[in-house]
Design an enzyme around this catalytic site. Structure first.
Site, short mmCIF file in Angstrom:
data_model
loop_
_atom_site.label_atom_id
_atom_site.label_comp_id
_atom_site.label_asym_id
_atom_site.label_seq_id
_atom_site.Cartn_x
_atom_site.Cartn_y
_atom_site.Cartn_z
N ASP A 45 -37.20 12.26 -27.18
CA ASP A 45 -38.35 12.82 -26.46
C ASP A 45 -39.14 13.81 -27.31
O ASP A 45 -39.79 14.72 -26.79
CB ASP A 45 -37.87 13.50 -25.16
N LYS A 67 -34.28 5.02 -26.94
CA LYS A 67 -35.13 5.08 -25.74
C LYS A 67 -36.36 5.90 -26.06
O LYS A 67 -36.25 7.03 -26.56
CB LYS A 67 -34.35 5.69 -24.56
N HIS A 69 -40.40 7.36 -24.89
CA HIS A 69 -41.50 7.56 -23.95
C HIS A 69 -42.72 7.53 -24.87
O HIS A 69 -43.19 8.57 -25.34
CB HIS A 69 -41.41 8.93 -23.26
N ARG A 99 -40.58 3.22 -19.37
CA ARG A 99 -41.93 3.25 -18.79
C ARG A 99 -41.92 3.40 -17.26
O ARG A 99 -42.92 3.78 -16.67
CB ARG A 99 -42.67 1.96 -19.21
N LYS A 100 -40.80 3.06 -16.66
CA LYS A 100 -40.66 3.16 -15.19
C LYS A 100 -41.87 2.57 -14.47
O LYS A 100 -42.56 3.26 -13.71
CB LYS A 100 -40.44 4.61 -14.74
N PHE A 101 -42.11 1.30 -14.69
CA PHE A 101 -43.24 0.63 -14.02
C PHE A 101 -43.09 0.76 -12.51
O PHE A 101 -41.97 0.68 -11.97
CB PHE A 101 -43.27 -0.85 -14.39
N THR A 107 -50.94 -5.39 -11.99
CA THR A 107 -51.17 -4.15 -12.75
C THR A 107 -50.05 -3.92 -13.77
O THR A 107 -50.32 -3.59 -14.93
CB THR A 107 -51.28 -2.95 -11.79
P1 5BU Z 1 -32.18 14.72 -21.47
O1 5BU Z 1 -32.85 15.61 -22.46
O2 5BU Z 1 -30.83 14.19 -21.95
O3 5BU Z 1 -32.10 15.33 -20.10
O4 5BU Z 1 -33.17 13.46 -21.37
C1 5BU Z 1 -33.00 12.44 -20.43
C2 5BU Z 1 -33.96 11.29 -20.67
O5 5BU Z 1 -33.68 10.27 -19.74
C3 5BU Z 1 -35.43 11.65 -20.48
O6 5BU Z 1 -36.17 10.89 -21.41
C4 5BU Z 1 -35.75 11.20 -19.07
O7 5BU Z 1 -37.08 10.77 -18.91
C5 5BU Z 1 -34.80 10.03 -18.89
N1 5BU Z 1 -34.34 9.83 -17.50
C6 5BU Z 1 -33.63 10.78 -16.79
O8 5BU Z 1 -33.35 11.86 -17.29
N2 5BU Z 1 -33.21 10.50 -15.51
C7 5BU Z 1 -33.47 9.33 -14.89
O9 5BU Z 1 -33.05 9.12 -13.76
C8 5BU Z 1 -34.21 8.36 -15.64
C9 5BU Z 1 -34.61 8.63 -16.93
BR1 5BU Z 1 -34.59 6.72 -14.90
#
Ligand code: 5BU
Length: 274
Positions: A45, A67, A69, A99-101, A107
């Protein structure tokens, strides 16, 4: 009884689980985990592109999934995708765009294939909210009909955030969608931070489906609604792939942390198979 049978089969090795599905991407992922001896996904991230790529390269040998974003990168261009793909090929990991469509079929089809990101061209895995209904899945599937590489989707059967509105009925309906589209849906997002809830999903979902779990951290307690549990608890409760973000990228030594999460995740998996 089917519930405990699912849990029992989830204790098989990843290689054996690969034999329970005909989905090419799921088979590839199950076997890749065994080959690399890792069930760790990095949630990268970081918003600075240079630092994002540096971290990816640093931990590439420890992970089986990166993973992304992609829309949080400050200075996105397609060259970044080429670089991610190069690393993915060299170090053997799959790319998962988180991406969580969540829109109507037409769309999501456009969001998946068009715009500046052209996600369907490079992301092996994407995820989607089942809330919308299965028209969304049909829409996504239309984009990858001619794809040379395998593509798959995870449905959000649970989430790790506090007070989310997903209940057991929603999870059950989500599993029904997954069963209907097994050629594309390879598994679920399960709540890594809540072992009890996760175990419910693991008992309801057939063992051909992979469970990816965010909400994994060994030293943080979470903020802004995020919740955490350890890799050991998550894997014991039925997770197949632990997703770790800040536990790695905020660490003073990300490689050391990645190695540690990998070791904890893998050891817990080996223990589960015994
Ligand atoms: P963390 O820094 O380990 O908390 O990051 C978690 C990642 O997983 C982050 O990119 C979130 O967008 C993603 N995520 C989440 O935390 N929980 C969920 O339920 C989902 C995705 Br779906």
């Amino acid at each position: 009884m089917v519930l405990s049978e699912n849990l029992e089969k989830r204790r098989l090795s990843y290689n054996e689980r690969a034999k329970l599905t005909s989905n090419k991407l799921a088979i590839r992922l199950f076997n890749l985990m065994e080959e690399k001896q890792s069930n760790l996904a990095l949630a990268n991230d970081i918003t600075d592109t240079k630092k994002f790529l540096e971290l990816t390269e640093k931990v590439a040998d420890e992970i089986i999934v990166l993973k992304t974003h992609i829309d949080i990168l400050e200075d996105f261009n397609m060259d970044i995708i080429n670089k991610i793909e190069e690393l993915a090929n060299k170090h053997k990991f799959l790319i998962f765009e988180d991406r969580k469509f969540a829109d109507i079929g037409n769309t999501v089809k456009l969001q998946y294939s068009s715009g500046i990101y052209k996600i369907s061209k490079w992301a092996h895995i994407v995820n989607a909210h089942s809330l919308v209904g299965d028209g969304l899945i049909e829409g996504l599937k239309e984009c990858i009909k001619d794809s040379e590489d395998s593509r798959g989707c995870l449905l959000l059967a649970q989430m790790s955030s506090s007070n989310n509105l997903i209940d057991k009925k929603y999870t059950l309906r989500t599993i029904e969608f997954a069963e209907k589209y097994q050629d594309f849906v390879i598994g679920f997002i399960g709540n890594g931070s809540n072992p009890k809830e996760l175990k419910k999903l693991a008992s309801l979902a057939k063992p051909n489906f992979l469970i990816f779990t965010p909400g994994i951290n060994i030293s943080d307690t979470g903020k802004l609604g995020q919740n955490y549990a350890t890799p050991q608890k998550a894997i014991k409760s039925g997770s197949d792939i632990i997703i770790v973000g800040s536990g790695i990228y905020k660490s003073e030594d990300p490689l050391k942390s990645a190695k540690e999460y990998r070791k904890l995740g893998w050891k817990a998996y080996i223990k589960r198979t015994k």
